[in-house]
Design an enzyme around this catalytic site. Structure first.
Site, PDB file in Angstrom:
ATOM      1  N   TYR A  93     -26.010  59.515 -30.142  1.00 39.30           N
ATOM      2  CA  TYR A  93     -25.353  59.778 -29.474  1.00 39.30           C
ATOM      3  C   TYR A  93     -25.728  60.800 -28.710  1.00 39.30           C
ATOM      4  O   TYR A  93     -25.656  61.820 -29.191  1.00 39.30           O
ATOM      5  CB  TYR A  93     -23.721  59.263 -29.194  1.00 39.30           C
ATOM      6  CG  TYR A  93     -23.823  58.191 -29.836  1.00 39.30           C
ATOM      7  CD1 TYR A  93     -23.821  56.903 -28.930  1.00 39.30           C
ATOM      8  CD2 TYR A  93     -23.943  57.383 -31.180  1.00 39.30           C
ATOM      9  CE1 TYR A  93     -23.281  55.411 -28.980  1.00 39.30           C
ATOM     10  CE2 TYR A  93     -23.655  56.334 -31.970  1.00 39.30           C
ATOM     11  CZ  TYR A  93     -23.181  55.612 -30.446  1.00 39.30           C
ATOM     12  OH  TYR A  93     -22.940  54.331 -30.199  1.00 39.30           O
ATOM     13  N   TYR A 132     -28.440  54.305 -37.053  1.00 44.08           N
ATOM     14  CA  TYR A 132     -27.746  55.149 -36.879  1.00 44.08           C
ATOM     15  C   TYR A 132     -27.015  55.629 -38.510  1.00 44.08           C
ATOM     16  O   TYR A 132     -26.894  54.214 -38.664  1.00 44.08           O
ATOM     17  CB  TYR A 132     -27.190  55.830 -36.475  1.00 44.08           C
ATOM     18  CG  TYR A 132     -25.954  55.376 -35.198  1.00 44.08           C
ATOM     19  CD1 TYR A 132     -24.777  55.599 -36.047  1.00 44.08           C
ATOM     20  CD2 TYR A 132     -26.157  54.733 -34.301  1.00 44.08           C
ATOM     21  CE1 TYR A 132     -23.711  54.819 -35.755  1.00 44.08           C
ATOM     22  CE2 TYR A 132     -25.083  54.989 -33.978  1.00 44.08           C
ATOM     23  CZ  TYR A 132     -23.714  54.048 -34.532  1.00 44.08           C
ATOM     24  OH  TYR A 132     -22.225  54.334 -34.321  1.00 44.08           O
ATOM     25  N   ARG A 142     -25.007  51.629 -39.434  1.00 41.17           N
ATOM     26  CA  ARG A 142     -24.775  51.632 -38.559  1.00 41.17           C
ATOM     27  C   ARG A 142     -26.541  50.587 -37.937  1.00 41.17           C
ATOM     28  O   ARG A 142     -26.960  50.652 -37.472  1.00 41.17           O
ATOM     29  CB  ARG A 142     -24.212  51.524 -37.629  1.00 41.17           C
ATOM     30  CG  ARG A 142     -23.455  52.255 -37.320  1.00 41.17           C
ATOM     31  CD  ARG A 142     -22.014  51.429 -37.991  1.00 41.17           C
ATOM     32  NE  ARG A 142     -22.297  50.128 -37.745  1.00 41.17           N
ATOM     33  CZ  ARG A 142     -21.211  50.077 -36.379  1.00 41.17           C
ATOM     34  NH1 ARG A 142     -20.407  50.770 -35.590  1.00 41.17           N
ATOM     35  NH2 ARG A 142     -21.335  48.901 -36.303  1.00 41.17           N
ATOM     36  N   HIS A 145     -25.811  48.966 -32.040  1.00 39.98           N
ATOM     37  CA  HIS A 145     -25.005  47.751 -31.436  1.00 39.98           C
ATOM     38  C   HIS A 145     -25.074  48.814 -30.041  1.00 39.98           C
ATOM     39  O   HIS A 145     -25.790  49.806 -30.060  1.00 39.98           O
ATOM     40  CB  HIS A 145     -24.054  47.785 -32.170  1.00 39.98           C
ATOM     41  CG  HIS A 145     -23.456  49.035 -32.134  1.00 39.98           C
ATOM     42  ND1 HIS A 145     -23.846  50.255 -33.713  1.00 39.98           N
ATOM     43  CD2 HIS A 145     -22.595  50.377 -32.471  1.00 39.98           C
ATOM     44  CE1 HIS A 145     -23.187  51.766 -33.760  1.00 39.98           C
ATOM     45  NE2 HIS A 145     -22.559  51.273 -32.740  1.00 39.98           N
ATOM     46  N   HIS A 147     -21.738  49.047 -27.616  1.00 42.64           N
ATOM     47  CA  HIS A 147     -20.286  49.406 -27.440  1.00 42.64           C
ATOM     48  C   HIS A 147     -20.004  48.490 -26.393  1.00 42.64           C
ATOM     49  O   HIS A 147     -20.255  48.576 -25.176  1.00 42.64           O
ATOM     50  CB  HIS A 147     -19.604  50.553 -27.725  1.00 42.64           C
ATOM     51  CG  HIS A 147     -20.145  50.793 -28.749  1.00 42.64           C
ATOM     52  ND1 HIS A 147     -18.857  51.219 -29.808  1.00 42.64           N
ATOM     53  CD2 HIS A 147     -20.867  51.571 -29.361  1.00 42.64           C
ATOM     54  CE1 HIS A 147     -19.968  51.252 -30.902  1.00 42.64           C
ATOM     55  NE2 HIS A 147     -20.559  52.366 -30.772  1.00 42.64           N
TER      56      HIS A 147
HETATM   57 FE   LIG Z   1     -21.739  52.746 -32.010  1.00 41.26          FE
END
Ligand SMILES: [Fe+2]
Length: 222
Positions: A93, A132, A142, A145, A147
């Site tokens: 991110y 990640y 995870r 995906h 959000h």
């Molecule tokens: Fe996330």
């Protein structure tokens, strides 16, 4: 009930986050119901193309994500703000607390927004996010995906969820995905590959429809 409970022990953070006391309902006042939510004019075409927010093109697999937002009877939810945020292709991110040892992409911030049209449809161009690690348990990753946030007519009406990709082997091991108790509801969080919406020689496409209420409602986070 499709939505996950506040407390889902395998998702460790919910142990800290889940309320231990009964919820107190705060009555909405006129300002929450009628106050401005956002400036519709400030949402431009370029906001929905996450691959063109910087000087160069981001690394990764270019994808188109489209969908329709509707109520339980299939009526379109028009002119509503859909916001997305996601990791880059390497699973990192653009955020200071993300310490994952994966490269940042100077050409990818990972945030976009769009308004639904008169048929309730939205459309984003982005790149496929990477998986990640997240330290929830030993070797926790995870699944890829995106959000999603939807704003309703007032500032206090906001819904948050996550879109997943079909065939992702990490889904089986993800406590956040499995915090949605019902298998059929979990399936509603997985986008479907949409060959018809792909742009030949340019981008793959996924379709993620969002239903706000009813038996086929998309699960939302508390
Ligand atoms: Fe996330």
């Amino acid at each position: 009930m499709a939505d996950p409970d506040y407390l889902y022990v395998p998702y460790r953070l919910t142990i800290l986050r889940a309320p231990r006391q009964p919820l107190v309902v705060l009555p909405e006042t006129l300002s929450e119901c009628t106050g401005p939510v956002f400036g519709h004019d400030s949402v431009t075409e370029s906001c929905s193309d996450l691959t063109r927010q910087h000087a160069g093109e981001p690394m990764g697999q270019r994808i188109i994500v489209t969908g329709r937002v509707s109520d339980e009877d299939g009526r379109p939810i028009t002119n509503t703000l859909v916001e997305i945020w996601q990791a880059n292709a390497a699973g990192r991110y653009f955020h200071e607390v993300d310490r994952h040892d994966a490269p940042l992409d100077p050409n990818f911030t990972g945030g976009g927004r769009a308004l639904t049209d008169s048929n309730g449809c939205y459309r984003f161009t982005t790149i496929k996010p990477g998986a990640y690690p997240w330290q929830n348990h030993k070797n926790a990753w995870r699944p890829a995906h995106i959000h999603f946030s939807l704003f309703g007519a007032s500032f206090s009406s906001r819904l948050i969820t996550q879109m997943y990709f079909p065939g992702d082997p990490l889904l089986d091991f993800d406590p956040i995905f499995h915090s949605v108790p019902d298998e059929s509801s979990r399936q509603l969080l997985i986008a479907r590959f949409d060959l018809a919406a792909t742009k030949p020689e340019w981008a793959l496409a996924y379709r993620f429809d969002i239903v706000l209420r009813g038996r086929h409602a998309t699960p939302f986070e508390a």
